[in-house]
Design a protein around this motif. Structure first.
Motif, PDB file in Angstrom:
ATOM      1  N   MET A   1       0.841  -1.182   0.000  1.00 35.96           N
ATOM      2  CA  MET A   1       0.000   0.000   0.000  1.00 35.96           C
ATOM      3  C   MET A   1       0.886   1.245   0.000  1.00 35.96           C
ATOM      4  N   THR A   2       0.558   2.190  -0.844  1.00 40.86           N
ATOM      5  CA  THR A   2       1.300   3.439  -0.908  1.00 40.86           C
ATOM      6  C   THR A   2       0.608   4.479  -0.052  1.00 40.86           C
ATOM      7  N   GLY A   3       1.370   5.136   0.799  1.00 40.46           N
ATOM      8  CA  GLY A   3       0.794   6.136   1.689  1.00 40.46           C
ATOM      9  C   GLY A   3       0.483   7.430   0.971  1.00 40.46           C
ATOM     10  N   LYS A   4      -0.431   8.187   1.581  1.00 41.44           N
ATOM     11  CA  LYS A   4      -0.746   9.508   1.065  1.00 41.44           C
ATOM     12  C   LYS A   4      -1.362  10.343   2.169  1.00 41.44           C
ATOM     13  N   LEU A   5      -1.302  11.667   1.977  1.00 45.78           N
ATOM     14  CA  LEU A   5      -1.884  12.635   2.901  1.00 45.78           C
ATOM     15  C   LEU A   5      -2.917  13.450   2.136  1.00 45.78           C
ATOM     16  N   GLU A  54       2.480  12.001  -1.160  1.00 45.85           N
ATOM     17  CA  GLU A  54       2.226  10.627  -1.596  1.00 45.85           C
ATOM     18  C   GLU A  54       3.538   9.989  -2.016  1.00 45.85           C
ATOM     19  N   GLU A  55       3.501   8.657  -2.059  1.00 45.31           N
ATOM     20  CA  GLU A  55       4.634   7.845  -2.493  1.00 45.31           C
ATOM     21  C   GLU A  55       5.911   8.242  -1.773  1.00 45.31           C
ATOM     22  N   GLU A  56       6.959   8.609  -2.512  1.00 42.21           N
ATOM     23  CA  GLU A  56       8.262   8.882  -1.889  1.00 42.21           C
ATOM     24  C   GLU A  56       8.278  10.154  -1.054  1.00 42.21           C
ATOM     25  N   SER A  57       7.320  11.062  -1.229  1.00 41.58           N
ATOM     26  CA  SER A  57       7.290  12.274  -0.406  1.00 41.58           C
ATOM     27  C   SER A  57       6.677  12.017   0.973  1.00 41.58           C
ATOM     28  N   MET A  58       6.019  10.868   1.163  1.00 41.74           N
ATOM     29  CA  MET A  58       5.471  10.503   2.478  1.00 41.74           C
ATOM     30  C   MET A  58       6.602   9.999   3.350  1.00 41.74           C
ATOM     31  N   LYS A  59       6.942  10.770   4.365  1.00 41.56           N
ATOM     32  CA  LYS A  59       8.016  10.401   5.286  1.00 41.56           C
ATOM     33  C   LYS A  59       7.543  10.592   6.720  1.00 41.56           C
ATOM     34  N   LYS A  60       8.142   9.831   7.618  1.00 42.49           N
ATOM     35  CA  LYS A  60       7.861  10.017   9.037  1.00 42.49           C
ATOM     36  C   LYS A  60       8.230  11.441   9.423  1.00 42.49           C
ATOM     37  N   GLY A  61       7.442  12.005  10.328  1.00 44.38           N
ATOM     38  CA  GLY A  61       7.757  13.344  10.805  1.00 44.38           C
ATOM     39  C   GLY A  61       6.543  14.058  11.346  1.00 44.38           C
ATOM     40  N   ILE A  62       6.801  15.290  11.779  1.00 45.58           N
ATOM     41  CA  ILE A  62       5.755  16.175  12.273  1.00 45.58           C
ATOM     42  C   ILE A  62       5.455  17.178  11.166  1.00 45.58           C
ATOM     43  N   TYR A  63       4.179  17.339  10.870  1.00 46.76           N
ATOM     44  CA  TYR A  63       3.728  18.234   9.802  1.00 46.76           C
ATOM     45  C   TYR A  63       2.689  19.195  10.361  1.00 46.76           C
ATOM     46  N   GLU A  64       2.478  20.276   9.627  1.00 44.09           N
ATOM     47  CA  GLU A  64       1.433  21.221   9.987  1.00 44.09           C
ATOM     48  C   GLU A  64       0.728  21.656   8.710  1.00 44.09           C
ATOM     49  N   ILE A  65      -0.587  21.535   8.733  1.00 42.94           N
ATOM     50  CA  ILE A  65      -1.406  22.092   7.662  1.00 42.94           C
ATOM     51  C   ILE A  65      -2.001  23.382   8.200  1.00 42.94           C
ATOM     52  N   ARG A  66      -1.841  24.458   7.451  1.00 40.44           N
ATOM     53  CA  ARG A  66      -2.415  25.753   7.823  1.00 40.44           C
ATOM     54  C   ARG A  66      -3.571  26.059   6.873  1.00 40.44           C
ATOM     55  N   PHE A  67      -4.737  26.171   7.457  1.00 39.91           N
ATOM     56  CA  PHE A  67      -5.956  26.451   6.704  1.00 39.91           C
ATOM     57  C   PHE A  67      -6.286  27.936   6.856  1.00 39.91           C
ATOM     58  N   HIS A  68      -6.277  28.674   5.777  1.00 40.80           N
ATOM     59  CA  HIS A  68      -6.535  30.118   5.805  1.00 40.80           C
ATOM     60  C   HIS A  68      -8.033  30.370   5.624  1.00 40.80           C
ATOM     61  N   ILE A  69      -8.755  30.243   6.731  1.00 42.90           N
ATOM     62  CA  ILE A  69     -10.212  30.319   6.652  1.00 42.90           C
ATOM     63  C   ILE A  69     -10.745  31.742   6.768  1.00 42.90           C
ATOM     64  N   GLY A  70      -9.982  32.669   7.316  1.00 41.54           N
ATOM     65  CA  GLY A  70     -10.443  34.056   7.413  1.00 41.54           C
ATOM     66  C   GLY A  70     -10.755  34.623   6.046  1.00 41.54           C
ATOM     67  N   GLU A  71      -9.857  34.431   5.105  1.00 46.42           N
ATOM     68  CA  GLU A  71     -10.063  34.921   3.736  1.00 46.42           C
ATOM     69  C   GLU A  71     -11.263  34.234   3.093  1.00 46.42           C
ATOM     70  N   TYR A  72     -11.417  32.945   3.344  1.00 47.86           N
ATOM     71  CA  TYR A  72     -12.571  32.215   2.806  1.00 47.86           C
ATOM     72  C   TYR A  72     -13.879  32.849   3.282  1.00 47.86           C
ATOM     73  N   PHE A  73     -13.992  33.110   4.594  1.00 43.83           N
ATOM     74  CA  PHE A  73     -15.229  33.676   5.122  1.00 43.83           C
ATOM     75  C   PHE A  73     -15.458  35.101   4.619  1.00 43.83           C
ATOM     76  N   SER A  96       3.610   8.573  11.424  1.00 45.06           N
ATOM     77  CA  SER A  96       4.494   7.525  11.933  1.00 45.06           C
ATOM     78  C   SER A  96       4.524   6.306  11.016  1.00 45.06           C
ATOM     79  N   GLN A  97       3.523   6.183  10.165  1.00 46.87           N
ATOM     80  CA  GLN A  97       3.433   5.060   9.233  1.00 46.87           C
ATOM     81  C   GLN A  97       3.230   5.607   7.825  1.00 46.87           C
ATOM     82  N   PRO A  98       4.310   6.007   7.153  1.00 46.83           N
ATOM     83  CA  PRO A  98       4.169   6.660   5.853  1.00 46.83           C
ATOM     84  C   PRO A  98       3.583   5.780   4.752  1.00 46.83           C
ATOM     85  N   GLU A  99       3.450   4.512   5.005  1.00 46.03           N
ATOM     86  CA  GLU A  99       2.873   3.619   3.997  1.00 46.03           C
ATOM     87  C   GLU A  99       1.338   3.598   4.053  1.00 46.03           C
ATOM     88  N   THR A 100       0.740   4.328   5.001  1.00 44.94           N
ATOM     89  CA  THR A 100      -0.718   4.334   5.144  1.00 44.94           C
ATOM     90  C   THR A 100      -1.308   5.675   4.712  1.00 44.94           C
TER      91      THR A 100
END
Length: 119
Positions: A1-5, A54-73, A96-100
């Motif tokens: 199985m290939t992981g993805k975010l 996805e694929e080779e870019s999926m690596k173990k680590g800490i990530y942050e997604i920033r959602f810019h919702i003020g502009e949306y509203f 922790s499991q980049p293959e998922t």
């Protein structure tokens, strides 16, 4: 199985997907140094068109997604304070499991938000 975010944004105040939300992906390194990886906008279904990682870019680590919702509203005509209560929502999480599949949805309203690990 290939992981993805993947992610999506739902506007609870309107009961529909939030399209046009700027979504940034950052890698959180040692000493809380941030490395910008990419940004995308949500489509009419509230999703980004391709996985954030996805694929080779999926690596173990800490990530942050920033959602810019003020502009949306603001673009949707929602009356908000100046400054708005929520401008950018950061969601920090670990891979922790980049293959998922990691799915990080965000449920938003002008006064609050919620997230969870989806499927």
């Amino acid at each position: 199985m290939t992981g993805k975010l993947t992610t999506h944004v739902l506007d609870l105040s309107r009961g529909r997907p939030a399209s046009g939300v700027l979504v940034e992906l950052w890698l959180v390194g040692a000493g809380h140094q941030f490395e910008f990886l990419q940004n995308r906008y949500t489509n009419e279904d509230g999703r980004v068109n391709q996985p954030l990682l996805e694929e080779e870019s999926m690596k173990k680590g800490i990530y942050e997604i920033r959602f810019h919702i003020g502009e949306y509203f603001r673009k949707s005509g929602t009356v908000m304070g100046d400054p708005s209560f929520l401008e950018c929502v950061p969601v920090r999480f670990g891979i922790s499991q980049p293959e998922t599949h990691y799915h990080v949805p965000l449920l938003i309203s002008p006064g609050g938000y919620s997230t969870y690990r989806g499927s």
